[in-house]
Design an enzyme around this catalytic site. Structure first.
Site: not given
Length: 259
Positions: A113, A66, A133, A110
């Protein structure tokens, strides 16, 4: 449509290609980038001349996670009230056409993911996957604790999410996170070949197969088997079923018309 953070191409024989294009930020998944990916996927979904999609960051990096500059500005209320992430990822979660992720380099947070949202993930030998994270005081929020656990099992998902450690391409293949490891520099070409093969099949059948496989996550075995059997029976109403079986018997290539 003109995009700022992605490159979109329509390849030959019903294949669409989406390339993440924020090289200065290692393809960090900003809201603007995800919105563009969602828009491109939606347009491919609506395009009858596209049957399969490849999503990649190119042959250097997939997505390093992210956009931390965006995350650092959020508090609970703003994230929750504005449905941060939720709105931007809807089209990615609900796609109907098969998407193949082609991963080179980092697929972290991300990025990992995002690959899990795709139907098939392949990588090359340079790939590194991870959910780091926890190292910055937060946790996965778009599937890292859910889809990753379904893909690799509880123990391995716990290890990745609780330590933030990365796994390489060889481990990703052994874990079942990817389907294939390509030679470095060839992952995009290999993904396009897979997409081309899928696009050459009867598209109603492809969609039924995809729905049936995805039902594994939502139903019991017996319900899943019953749904599969009914979907199997439904293919007998297709002209493509007759064409496929006749082509096999006549020892020729099938010419599907998606009917």
């Amino acid at each position: 449509m003109n995009y700022k953070y992605i490159i979109v191409e329509k390849k030959e024989n019903k294949v669409g290609l989406i390339i993440l294009n924020r090289p200065d930020a290692y393809n960090a998944l900003s809201r603007a980038l995800i919105n563009e990916v969602s828009s491109a996927i939606t347009k491919f979904e609506e395009d009858r001349n596209i049957a399969a999609i490849v999503l990649t960051g190119g042959n250097k990096v997939f997505a390093a996670g992210a956009d931390i500059k965006e995350l650092a500005k959020l508090d609970f209320a703003s994230a929750y009230n504005n449905e941060f992430i939720t709105k931007e990822w809807k089209a990615l979660e609900n796609h109907n056409k098969p998407i193949i992720a082609a991963v080179a380099g980092f697929a972290l947070g991300g990025g990992c993911e995002l690959s899990l949202l795709c139907d098939i993930t392949i990588c090359d030998s340079s790939a590194k996957f991870g959910q780091p994270e926890v190292k910055i005081g937060t946790m996965p929020g778009i599937g890292g604790t859910q889809r990753l656990t379904r893909a690799v099992g509880k123990s391995k998902a716990m290890l990745m999410c609780l330590t933030g450690d990365l796994i390489d391409a060889k481990e990703a293949l052994a874990y079942g996170l990817v389907s294939k490891v390509s030679i470095e520099g060839e992952v995009v070409n290999d993904a396009l070949e897979i997409a081309l093969k899928i696009a050459s099949m009867s598209q109603p059948v492809v969609r039924l197969i995809k729905e049936s496989v995805n039902n594994v996550y939502e139903t019991s075995l017996q319900v899943g088997l019953e749904n599969e059997r009914k979907s199997f029976y439904s293919t007998f109403s297709l002209s493509d079923k007759n064409e496929g079986m006749n082509a096999f018997l006549e020892k020729r290539k099938a010419n599907f018309t998606d009917k």
